[in-house]
Design an enzyme around this catalytic site. Structure first.
Site, mmCIF file in Angstrom:
data_model
loop_
_atom_site.group_PDB
_atom_site.id
_atom_site.type_symbol
_atom_site.label_atom_id
_atom_site.label_comp_id
_atom_site.label_asym_id
_atom_site.label_seq_id
_atom_site.Cartn_x
_atom_site.Cartn_y
_atom_site.Cartn_z
ATOM 1 N N LYS A 3 23.449 41.706 37.691
ATOM 2 C CA LYS A 3 24.389 42.269 38.199
ATOM 3 C C LYS A 3 23.706 43.424 38.167
ATOM 4 O O LYS A 3 23.701 44.717 37.609
ATOM 5 C CB LYS A 3 25.614 42.331 38.972
ATOM 6 N N GLY A 61 37.111 50.161 42.647
ATOM 7 C CA GLY A 61 38.461 50.993 42.112
ATOM 8 C C GLY A 61 39.112 51.411 43.592
ATOM 9 O O GLY A 61 40.132 51.978 43.079
ATOM 10 N N ALA A 82 33.242 45.745 45.349
ATOM 11 C CA ALA A 82 33.842 46.947 45.042
ATOM 12 C C ALA A 82 34.764 47.082 46.568
ATOM 13 O O ALA A 82 34.454 47.752 47.556
ATOM 14 C CB ALA A 82 32.786 48.319 44.660
ATOM 15 N N GLY A 83 36.099 48.000 45.894
ATOM 16 C CA GLY A 83 36.282 48.630 47.087
ATOM 17 C C GLY A 83 38.483 47.230 47.956
ATOM 18 O O GLY A 83 39.194 47.886 47.978
ATOM 19 N N ASN A 89 37.587 42.400 41.167
ATOM 20 C CA ASN A 89 38.365 43.019 40.160
ATOM 21 C C ASN A 89 39.166 43.346 39.520
ATOM 22 O O ASN A 89 40.477 42.966 39.697
ATOM 23 C CB ASN A 89 36.947 42.901 38.688
ATOM 24 N N SER A 90 39.395 44.750 39.868
ATOM 25 C CA SER A 90 40.621 45.578 40.066
ATOM 26 C C SER A 90 42.032 44.639 40.857
ATOM 27 O O SER A 90 43.205 45.117 40.064
ATOM 28 C CB SER A 90 39.838 47.384 40.514
#
Length: 271
Positions: free
Chosen positions: A106, A167, A193-194, A215-216
């Protein structure tokens, strides 16, 4: 509990075939066991891990990779998080391949820690070099349709445009651009992301994205394992909806269309 993928189809990246459309990250979890349990429950097959963890830094090999490598069917995707330019990302990718044995990388280049937005120029240069070296390149990128085509032409295995900043939990703020990228892409598009809520992951799959990387949203949840299960169900539902075909939107937002007209029922019956 493990949540099965409800649609029996698969997608291909870098010559590897996957059935799960939920990719997982390994950062921000409170401990390695919670991370491993969440990934197992998610059904993810492609898992990204930072080079510093592979190399045994803080949160390194002993307390991360052990539980991770015990999971069946997991393919590691080292990432170049922390790289500030193409040269640093290329060095990190080469080291990541040596440590993991995985062809995936990545490419993640964000030189400004205040917003962590990906650098499009350095990302393209790193992707071009690494693709020529045989890596299955998965670039984290702005939601830019022009850059997407350039990266595709450079030989990337997928495109990973952001939904919103890393995040931030602001969801699919780039939805309009994502739709253009999905429409034109000849390789998988994975929103990265997001994403904060499972409903946003479902929406990404409904618009035709092949997968999402989360992830987050899982690691920072009150119950990460339960949230991983929720995302697995949402991704499966979004894919099912895309394959089924969403109804068209009405042309006029102010007008309705009755599903069960009552005109004939209410009209007087002729003698």
């Amino acid at each position: 509990m493990e949540v099965p993928v409800t649609v029996e189809d698969s997608w291909n990246a870098g010559g590897h075939r996957f059935s799960s459309r939920l990719l997982m990250g390994t950062g921000k979890f409170r401990d390695a066991k919670t991370m491993a349990d969440a990934i197992r429950t998610s059904g993810a097959q492609l898992v990204t891990v930072a080079l510093r963890r592979l190399a045994g830094g803080s949160g390194g090999t002993d307390d991360l990779l052990g539980p991770l490598l015990e999971l069946p069917g997991i393919t590691l995707m080292p990432n170049t998080s922390g790289a500030r330019n193409a040269a640093e990302a290329i060095r990190a990718a080469r080291l990541g391949r040596e440590l993991s044995g995985s062809p995936f990388v990545k490419v993640e280049i964000h030189p400004d820690p205040r917003h962590l937005m990906p650098d499009p120029i350095e990302t393209f240069e790193a992707a071009r070099v690494l693709a020529s070296e045989g890596f299955a390149v998965m670039p984290y990128m702005p939601a830019d349709p022009v850059l997407a085509r350039r990266l595709e032409d450079a030989g990337c295995a997928s495109l990973m445009p952001l939904g919103s900043p890393i995040g931030s939990g602001r969801g699919l703020a780039t939805a309009g651009m994502l739709r253009i990228i999905v429409r034109d892409a000849r390789i998988p598009v994975i929103v990265d992301a997001g994403i904060r809520a499972p409903s946003e992951a479902a929406a990404a799959l409904e618009m035709g994205c092949e997968a999402v990387l989360v992830n987050s949203a899982v690691a920072a949840a009150g119950d990460p394992v339960a949230m991983a299960a929720a995302f697995a169900r949402a991704v499966a539902a979004g894919r099912d909806a895309f394959l089924a075909g969403l109804m068209p939107r009405g042309a006029d937002a102010a007008m309705a269309s009755a599903t069960s007209p009552l005109t004939a029922f209410l009209s007087p019956v002729s003698p």
